[in-house]
Design a protein around this motif. Structure first.
Motif, short mmCIF file in Angstrom:
data_model
loop_
_atom_site.label_atom_id
_atom_site.label_comp_id
_atom_site.label_asym_id
_atom_site.label_seq_id
_atom_site.Cartn_x
_atom_site.Cartn_y
_atom_site.Cartn_z
N VAL A 1 27.87 87.24 39.73
CA VAL A 1 28.27 86.43 40.56
C VAL A 1 29.65 86.04 40.26
O VAL A 1 30.25 85.72 39.30
CB VAL A 1 27.63 84.99 40.64
N GLU A 2 30.64 85.95 41.34
CA GLU A 2 32.08 85.79 41.23
C GLU A 2 32.28 84.52 42.29
O GLU A 2 32.88 84.68 43.31
CB GLU A 2 32.81 87.00 41.68
N PRO A 3 32.15 83.40 41.74
CA PRO A 3 32.45 82.19 42.75
C PRO A 3 33.93 81.92 42.55
O PRO A 3 34.79 82.45 41.75
CB PRO A 3 31.75 80.99 41.68
N PRO A 4 34.51 81.08 43.49
CA PRO A 4 35.84 80.94 43.53
C PRO A 4 36.35 80.00 42.68
O PRO A 4 35.67 79.01 41.97
CB PRO A 4 35.85 80.17 44.96
N LEU A 5 37.61 80.49 42.03
CA LEU A 5 38.21 79.20 41.21
C LEU A 5 37.81 79.23 39.80
O LEU A 5 38.39 78.67 38.77
CB LEU A 5 38.14 77.75 41.52
N ILE A 6 36.68 79.98 39.42
CA ILE A 6 35.92 79.91 37.86
C ILE A 6 35.59 81.18 37.68
O ILE A 6 35.69 82.13 38.56
CB ILE A 6 35.00 78.99 37.92
N SER A 7 35.43 81.41 36.32
CA SER A 7 35.12 82.93 35.66
C SER A 7 33.84 83.33 36.16
O SER A 7 33.12 82.52 36.62
CB SER A 7 35.38 82.91 34.23
N PHE B 1 21.26 91.73 48.21
CA PHE B 1 22.10 90.41 48.10
C PHE B 1 23.69 90.61 48.20
O PHE B 1 24.24 89.81 48.81
CB PHE B 1 21.31 89.78 46.90
N PRO B 2 24.12 91.46 47.51
CA PRO B 2 25.59 91.51 47.59
C PRO B 2 26.22 91.88 48.99
O PRO B 2 27.42 91.67 49.35
CB PRO B 2 26.03 92.75 46.75
N GLN B 3 25.49 92.24 49.92
CA GLN B 3 25.81 92.16 51.20
C GLN B 3 25.93 91.37 52.11
O GLN B 3 26.58 91.29 53.03
CB GLN B 3 24.71 93.63 51.94
N PHE B 4 25.09 90.15 51.67
CA PHE B 4 25.28 89.02 52.79
C PHE B 4 25.07 87.67 51.93
O PHE B 4 25.34 86.76 52.39
CB PHE B 4 24.05 88.96 53.57
N MET B 5 24.56 87.53 50.52
CA MET B 5 24.54 86.39 49.96
C MET B 5 25.90 86.00 49.49
O MET B 5 26.70 86.82 48.79
CB MET B 5 23.47 86.37 48.70
N PRO B 6 26.49 84.75 49.49
CA PRO B 6 27.92 84.37 49.01
C PRO B 6 28.01 84.54 47.75
O PRO B 6 26.86 84.21 46.81
CB PRO B 6 27.68 82.74 49.39
N TYR B 7 28.95 85.03 46.95
CA TYR B 7 29.70 85.06 45.68
C TYR B 7 28.76 86.22 45.02
O TYR B 7 29.21 86.56 44.06
CB TYR B 7 29.53 83.69 45.15
#
Length: 238
Positions: A117-123, A86-92
């Motif tokens: 998971v590292e989504p944008p703009l939040i922890s 998953f880290p190779q292709f799934m978003p975040y």
């Protein structure tokens, strides 16, 4: 006095029942339901539509995506259950770990998987899921389903676990999601021309994020998820 005792008993019974209802966490009481009524279309692409539905007893809405791909159900299933990749292709998704696996039957496997998971703009967010992956679910021939609920029992991991030390980044303010449940449902298209893909999720990201922002983020993330799936399928099954 007898009338008073009866009224007191009824009131006490009502109070006990009310407290029991309060003790039931509504999100966990609702089963995965990618079908049913109440879905409102939110957006559409060339090969998919997205939908949203209010969930009783929760400010967090359910979302789903329904689309079509040329790959077979078995090929799509292989991609959406390849958790280690998953880290190779799934978003975040920054990191995953398959913690345990159990073969419940010849057509059903259960996985416990940790996600960071590292989504944008939040922890960063993290959670452990119990995933039930099965062929021909409920007698639906040549279909596949991968359904999950958040695991809060013996297989639950947190970034503080010794086995994860040095594997994750930015863990100081990472937040565990409150709940996360959903499924992939994959059915063959008529004539074997491809797969109808249904993706459903209902989650609460935790922390102090208002529910309306979380709902918006979930809806916006669906097209990104679809693009990632399509790209992976095109790479593996050109």
């Amino acid at each position: 006095m007898a009338a008073f005792s009866r009224k007191t008993g009824i009131l006490s019974l009502f109070l006990v029942c009310f407290l029991l209802l309060l003790a039931i966490p509504a999100p966990q009481a609702r089963a995965q339901d990618p079908g049913g009524e109440g879905w409102v279309k939110r957006s559409n692409g060339k090969t998919y539509n997205t939908y949203r539905r209010d969930a009783p007893g929760s400010d967090n809405a359910e979302v789903k995506l329904v689309g079509e791909v040329a790959a077979s159900p078995a090929q799509v299933f292989a991609v959406v259950t390849d958790y280690a990749e998953f880290p190779q292709f799934m978003p975040y998704i920054d990191y995953t770990r398959v913690i345990a696996k159990d073969q419940a039957s010849p057509t059903e496997n259960i996985f416990y998987v940790f996600f960071y998971v590292e989504p944008p703009l939040i922890s960063p967010r993290y959670y452990t899921l119990k995933l039930t992956d099965e062929k021909d679910p409920d007698g639906d021939t040549n279909a596949f389903r991968s359904a999950w609920v958040q695991e809060n029992g013996k297989y639950r991991l947190t970034p503080a676990d010794p086995s994860l030390q040095g594997k994750l980044k930015d863990t100081g303010d990472a937040v565990e999601t409150r709940f996360n449940r959903g499924c992939w449902y994959l059915r063959p298209m008529p004539g074997g021309s491809g797969t109808q893909v249904t993706y459903y999720v209902w989650s609460d990201p935790g922390g102090s994020i208002p529910s309306w922002i979380a709902n918006k983020a979930n809806t916006v993330a669906l097209p990104k998820l679809w693009d990632a799936l399509a790209a992976r399928l095109n790479k593996l099954y050109p």
